[in-house]
Design a protein around this motif. Sequence first.
Motif, PDB file in Angstrom:
ATOM      1  N   UNK A 119       0.849  -1.211   0.000  1.00 60.25           N
ATOM      2  CA  UNK A 119       0.000   0.000   0.000  1.00 60.25           C
ATOM      3  C   UNK A 119       0.874   1.247   0.000  1.00 60.25           C
ATOM      4  N   UNK A 120       1.952   1.226   0.759  1.00 58.93           N
ATOM      5  CA  UNK A 120       2.850   2.359   0.831  1.00 58.93           C
ATOM      6  C   UNK A 120       3.507   2.621  -0.525  1.00 58.93           C
ATOM      7  N   UNK A 121       3.869   1.540  -1.236  1.00 55.95           N
ATOM      8  CA  UNK A 121       4.476   1.683  -2.557  1.00 55.95           C
ATOM      9  C   UNK A 121       3.489   2.239  -3.572  1.00 55.95           C
ATOM     10  N   UNK A 122       2.200   1.892  -3.448  1.00 55.55           N
ATOM     11  CA  UNK A 122       1.180   2.421  -4.349  1.00 55.55           C
ATOM     12  C   UNK A 122       0.938   3.889  -4.109  1.00 55.55           C
ATOM     13  N   UNK A 123       1.135   4.341  -2.876  1.00 53.60           N
ATOM     14  CA  UNK A 123       0.873   5.737  -2.518  1.00 53.60           C
ATOM     15  C   UNK A 123       1.958   6.680  -2.997  1.00 53.60           C
ATOM     16  N   UNK A 124       3.126   6.170  -3.378  1.00 53.63           N
ATOM     17  CA  UNK A 124       4.241   7.053  -3.777  1.00 53.63           C
ATOM     18  C   UNK A 124       4.396   7.086  -5.242  1.00 53.63           C
TER      19      UNK A 124
END
Length: 137
Positions: free
Chosen positions: A132-137
């Motif tokens: 999820x963190x990778x999708x947000x950046x």
Amino acid sequence: MHYSHPDSFCPTCFDVFLHNPPLPHLRLLCKKCPSISHLSCVPDVAFTFDDYLCPLYSNPNFTFFCVTPNHVNNAIKINPHLVKQLVAAATIASESIHNTAIMARYNAEIRVKEAVVAKAEATEVLRRFNMLDNYGH
């Protein structure tokens, strides 16, 4: 009045029967505690089986390990009856410790399995969080 493991030995002869109590027709059960006595160890069977009291309850002065120190040097005379009592106590204590160790190991194995599952779950949560963190950046 209380003593440990009264169903593990005969309170008269101190034979230990942790896993092999006398057959029902060869034993008496105390009506006040789980004590088991050999029928042959009870001197007077003039009572009904339902009225039997083990030595601890039938004799107010009864004591296990009745020892009398020598007046000269306070030494305790070890007679065959006392030896049998001590061996019975040691056998029961050893069995109790052994059973406790088995349960502790069993509980430890359960906790290890729980920890492995918790670690796997935590790893999965972290993996999802990173995705999820990778999708947000």
